[in-house]
Enzyme design. Structure first.
Site, PDB file in Angstrom:
ATOM      1  N   LYS A  94      47.293  88.262  52.532  1.00  0.00           N
ATOM      2  CA  LYS A  94      46.965  90.283  52.728  1.00  0.00           C
ATOM      3  C   LYS A  94      47.302  90.435  51.137  1.00  0.00           C
ATOM      4  CE  LYS A  94      44.311  89.687  56.985  1.00  0.00           C
ATOM      5  NZ  LYS A  94      45.591  88.951  57.627  1.00  0.00           N
ATOM      6  N   GLU A 116      43.396  99.563  58.960  1.00  0.00           N
ATOM      7  CA  GLU A 116      43.887  98.972  59.731  1.00  0.00           C
ATOM      8  C   GLU A 116      43.878  97.417  60.139  1.00  0.00           C
ATOM      9  OE1 GLU A 116      41.639  98.346  58.247  1.00  0.00           O
ATOM     10  OE2 GLU A 116      41.821  96.064  57.938  1.00  0.00           O
ATOM     11  N   SER A 389      46.778  80.206  54.259  1.00  0.00           N
ATOM     12  CA  SER A 389      46.709  81.437  54.563  1.00  0.00           C
ATOM     13  C   SER A 389      48.168  81.964  54.841  1.00  0.00           C
ATOM     14  CB  SER A 389      45.702  82.072  55.360  1.00  0.00           C
ATOM     15  OG  SER A 389      45.878  81.964  56.672  1.00  0.00           O
TER      16      SER A 389
HETATM   17  C1  LIG Z   1      44.704  88.186  58.076  1.00  0.00           C
HETATM   18  C2  LIG Z   1      45.102  87.078  58.222  1.00  0.00           C
HETATM   19  C3  LIG Z   1      43.297  85.659  58.152  1.00  0.00           C
HETATM   20  C4  LIG Z   1      41.809  86.192  58.815  1.00  0.00           C
HETATM   21  O1  LIG Z   1      41.836  87.526  57.566  1.00  0.00           O
HETATM   22  P1  LIG Z   1      40.630  87.061  56.453  1.00  0.00           P
HETATM   23  O2  LIG Z   1      40.482  87.816  56.048  1.00  0.00           O
HETATM   24  O3  LIG Z   1      39.955  85.661  57.324  1.00  0.00           O
HETATM   25  O4  LIG Z   1      40.885  85.830  55.742  1.00  0.00           O
HETATM   26  C5  LIG Z   1      44.069  84.282  58.088  1.00  0.00           C
HETATM   27  N1  LIG Z   1      44.943  84.171  58.293  1.00  0.00           N
HETATM   28  C6  LIG Z   1      46.028  84.738  58.137  1.00  0.00           C
HETATM   29  C7  LIG Z   1      47.578  83.923  58.342  1.00  0.00           C
HETATM   30  C8  LIG Z   1      46.381  86.064  58.173  1.00  0.00           C
HETATM   31  O5  LIG Z   1      46.971  87.201  58.216  1.00  0.00           O
END
Ligand SMILES: *Cc1c(COP(=O)(O)O)cnc(C)c1O
Length: 405
Positions: A94, A116, A389
């Site tokens: 993020k 948010e 992610s």
């Molecule tokens: C917020 C988040 C997501 C989901 O958000 P996307 O916009 O779909 O990427 C996925 N993985 C992590 C670790 C997150 O913090």
């Protein structure tokens, strides 16, 4: 209805019929200003130098593309690489987008940002960037999510952000977005809305995608260096869809590279039990095109068009709509989407922890579960990149409870 809304692909902010800008008149001025400043920043070498310097020295890019040797052995299927976004400052992808938008706020002379947050990761990334750039920061968060993600609430407060609990609706991400938009409308002169995924009105879905496209650019160069060929499959979890599109974007034109998004299948395919918007083939049939929070896309809704409640063990995947570009990629069959259950994600998190020594975020664990479920369909010489992610520290309470640790 959908065909009437179809506009040429050259219209900015449209992905086929999806996307667009469905907002009250008061938000048109700041959205147009944001679009203009963003378009200028793209070719502004001073802005780009600053952005890339922060990504390198503050955020920790490039992230490794790690060959998952033991996971590859364990599953006995394709060769598996992990794109390690979990190693970034603050623990998830993020911050790529938060840095970009933070710099744009400075560029627009706006001293205050609102954001948010669902899982809390975007709130932490926003609070971090605000502190680093000397901006005031207010984060809206559903009270249900505040309970699930108490550690991240403390992190945001430690960083000097004000965290405002939202007690309306399902007390999760959708309700937090409503409150952040309300604040933005009221304070638009001094405030930038730092939206955390590829959602909302134009230019957000395009701009947020561009800020994350470094993920795929790096991964492409890294896999070519390591394997001398393109991957056969890319996999990522999809909440709003920013980490997925960040990985996919650089490969969109390579039609031989299969793009696979994994959604939250929750605890069943009844409406209210999951957050799967594009997995109709698996019986998740609750989503239809509609407008939510400024954009036209697939939205989980009841028969009479009320926004459905959602469920996922993972706060970051628990949203009733999906980014409009994913809606278009799904319609065109350029990408495919499927869902995995809460239980499968929890199991996959434990597998990755024990086999690779990496505790993934619950969101990322969905992508791993999607990989594991797909193993019988792969060929042995397939080459898969899974986007990791985020890291799992924020989810340890859930892991402890659900996996009896
Ligand atoms: C917020 C988040 C997501 C989901 O958000 P996307 O916009 O779909 O990427 C996925 N993985 C992590 C670790 C997150 O913090």
């Amino acid at each position: 209805m959908a065909s009437q809304l179809t506009t040429p692909a050259s219209v900015p902010g449209r992905f086929g019929p999806y996307g667009g800008r469905y907002v009250p008149e008061t938000l048109m001025v700041p959205l147009l200003e944001l679009e203009r400043v963003y378009e200028q920043a793209k070719s502004d070498s001073v802005f780009q130098t600053k952005f890339n310097d922060l990504l390198k020295n503050f955020v920790g890019r490039p992230t490794p593309l790690q060959f998952a040797d033991r996971l590859t052995q364990h599953l006995g299927g394709p060769r598996i690489y992990l794109k390690r976004e979990d190693l970034l400052h603050t623990g998830a992808h993020k911050i790529n987008n938060a840095i970009g938008q933070g710099l744009l706020a400075v560029q627009m002379g706006k001293p205050r940002i609102v954001a948010e947050t669902g899982a809390g990761q975007h709130g932490v990334a926003s609070a971090t960037v605000a502190a680093h750039l000397g901006l005031e920061c207010v984060v809206y968060m559903g009270t249900e999510d505040m309970e699930r993600q108490a550690l991240n609430v403390s992190r945001m407060r430690m960083l000097g952000a004000q965290v405002v609990g939202v007690d309306s609706g399902s007390r999760t991400l959708k309700d937090a977005i409503n409150e952040a938009m309300r604040d933005w409308v009221t304070n638009v002169r001094t405030t930038h809305y730092l939206l955390g995924s590829v959602l909302g009105a134009h230019p957000y879905p395009t701009m947020v995608r561009d800020f994350h496209s470094c993920i795929g650019r790096e991964a492409r160069a890294q896999i070519l260096a390591a394997e001398k060929r393109l991957p056969t499959h890319l996999m990522a979890c999809v909440g709003g869809g920013s980490n997925a599109i960040g990985l996919f974007h650089e490969f969109l034109k390579d039609s031989e590279v299969k793009l696979i998004g994994i959604e939250a299948g929750g605890r069943g395919n009844g409406l209210g039990e999951h957050a799967a918007r594009l997995a109709a083939a698996q019986g998740f049939t609750g989503a239809r095109p509609g407008v939510l929070q400024g954009t036209y896309t697939y939205v989980l809704q009841t028969e009479d068009g009320q926004i459905a409640t959602t469920h996922s063990v993972s706060a970051g995947l628990d949203y009733p709509a999906i980014g409009p570009e994913h809606a278009w990629l799904a319609d065109q069959r350029r990408a495919e989407y499927s869902a995995v259950t809460d239980a499968a994600a929890l199991d996959a998190a434990r597998t990755l922890a024990r086999i690779e020594g990496i505790i993934p975020a619950l969101e990322s664990a969905h992508a791993i579960a999607g990989l594991i479920e797909r193993v019988p369909k792969f060929f042995k010489n397939d080459l898969v990149i899974v986007n990791l992610s985020g890291r799992g520290d924020k989810d340890m309470a859930t892991y402890s409870r659900s996996l009896s640790l």
